[in-house]
Write a protein that holds these residues in place. Structure first.
Motif, short mmCIF file in Angstrom:
data_model
loop_
_atom_site.label_atom_id
_atom_site.label_comp_id
_atom_site.label_asym_id
_atom_site.label_seq_id
_atom_site.Cartn_x
_atom_site.Cartn_y
_atom_site.Cartn_z
N ASN A 5 11.78 58.43 24.67
CA ASN A 5 11.13 59.73 24.50
C ASN A 5 11.38 60.09 22.77
OD1 ASN A 5 9.47 60.54 26.49
ND2 ASN A 5 10.68 62.22 26.98
N TYR A 8 8.67 62.13 21.45
CA TYR A 8 8.33 63.44 21.81
C TYR A 8 7.89 64.62 20.97
CZ TYR A 8 9.00 67.54 25.09
OH TYR A 8 8.76 68.37 26.02
N ALA A 95 10.80 56.51 31.76
CA ALA A 95 9.95 56.32 30.69
C ALA A 95 8.35 56.13 31.12
CB ALA A 95 10.48 54.96 29.82
N PHE A 96 8.43 55.32 32.46
CA PHE A 96 7.02 55.29 32.90
C PHE A 96 6.69 56.05 34.08
CE2 PHE A 96 8.61 51.13 31.31
CZ PHE A 96 7.55 50.93 30.33
N GLY A 97 7.58 56.83 34.77
CA GLY A 97 7.09 57.64 35.80
C GLY A 97 7.34 59.00 35.69
N MET A 98 7.82 59.40 34.54
CA MET A 98 8.16 61.22 34.33
C MET A 98 7.19 61.53 33.41
SD MET A 98 12.18 61.66 35.04
CE MET A 98 12.03 63.52 34.53
N LYS A 99 5.98 61.47 33.57
CA LYS A 99 4.97 62.06 32.46
C LYS A 99 4.86 63.59 32.26
CE LYS A 99 3.88 57.61 31.61
NZ LYS A 99 4.55 57.32 30.38
N ASN A 100 5.19 64.08 33.42
CA ASN A 100 5.21 65.85 33.34
C ASN A 100 6.42 66.19 33.74
OD1 ASN A 100 2.05 66.07 32.69
ND2 ASN A 100 1.88 64.90 34.74
N SER A 106 13.90 66.94 34.43
CA SER A 106 14.50 66.41 33.08
C SER A 106 16.18 66.44 33.12
CB SER A 106 13.88 66.80 31.89
OG SER A 106 14.16 68.06 31.56
N TYR A 230 16.17 66.08 27.06
CA TYR A 230 15.92 64.52 26.53
C TYR A 230 16.32 64.58 25.10
CZ TYR A 230 11.77 63.82 29.67
OH TYR A 230 11.00 63.47 30.86
#
Length: 254
Positions: A5, A8, A95-100, A106, A230
């Protein structure tokens, strides 16, 4: 591992505001640093438990007694391998599964990585002397403080340098995987030296990036909560990586 991230926040001019006197920024950064510090404490406790508490140690590591009568690392159990590679798996998932992401998700993500990485660090207590680990930690903490201060106070845009360093971090990972099969002492030395330089630079870059994130998200409480987690993760991983490369360079083995 510490590149998660880093995009970000979008690029914002570093002279957008007088950041040195912004109380909100100081509060935001203090929250990040406190979370990093607590993460390091939790990691140290878990590393001691997994590396030095007999029953737990036996679940993760295969050990042997050296000529001096000390317990040293001889290998990993199946569970030990799972714990060792667990942080990488979780990071890739995030990195690929937590888009929102939310502040809660987090936060869980951060503490999961801290716990797994801390548990995996028990191995170093079986490889290096306690005094060497402590001294290297103090050196890393001092360097981290100085480098983060540079990133916080500099007016120079570190973005271009950061992009180069992130590429370097990926290159280090590839080189380390290759050297597992080559077993080259010289290549290992070069990797460790470059690793120190790369993650030293990333500490300054990530600190500045967090400042930019604050000014982009100021007023959005939920987004600031996510950014705190993050940001703490990035700096925590920078610290751990710098510590490990320094320990491999200068640490006294058992």
């Amino acid at each position: 591992m510490s590149d998660f991230n880093r995009d970000y926040a979008r690029s914002i001019p570093t002279d957008r505001a007088d950041m040195s006197v912004d109380a909100g920024l100081r509060s935001f950064m203090l929250g990040v640093y406190n979370k990093v510090a607590l993460g390091l404490v939790v990691s140290a406790i878990l590393a001691f438990i997994t590396g030095q508490v007999g029953p737990v140690q036996q679940l993760l590591y295969r050990t042997a007694i050296d000529s001096a009568g000390q317990t040293v690392l001889a290998g990993y159990t199946l569970l030990g391998y799972a714990v060792a590679f667990g942080p990488l798996v979780v990071i890739l998932f995030g990195a690929f599964g937590m888009k929102n992401a939310t502040p809660r998700s987090s936060g869980i993500y951060y503490w999961t990585i801290v716990a797994l990485l801390g548990a995996s660090l028990g191995a170093i207590t079986l490889v290096y002397t306690g005094a060497s680990i402590f001294q290297t930690f103090l050196i890393t903490a001092t360097a981290f403080g100085g480098l983060s201060l540079v990133g916080y106070t500099t007016k120079k845009d570190l973005g271009p340098m950061g992009s180069f360093l992130i590429i370097g971090a990926f290159g280090l990972m590839i080189a380390m995987l290759v050297n597992i099969f080559l077993g080259s002492g010289m290549l290992a030395f070069i990797i460790n030296v470059v690793g120190v330089l790369v993650f030293a630079g990333l500490i300054a870059y990530d600190t500045q990036r967090l400042k930019m994130t604050y000014y982009e998200l100021k007023g959005d409480g939920a987004a600031m909560g996510v950014a705190t987690n993050y940001g703490a993760l990035s700096l925590y991983l920078d610290f751990i990586n710098l510590f490990m490369f320094l320990l491999r360079l200068f640490g006294d083995r058992r």
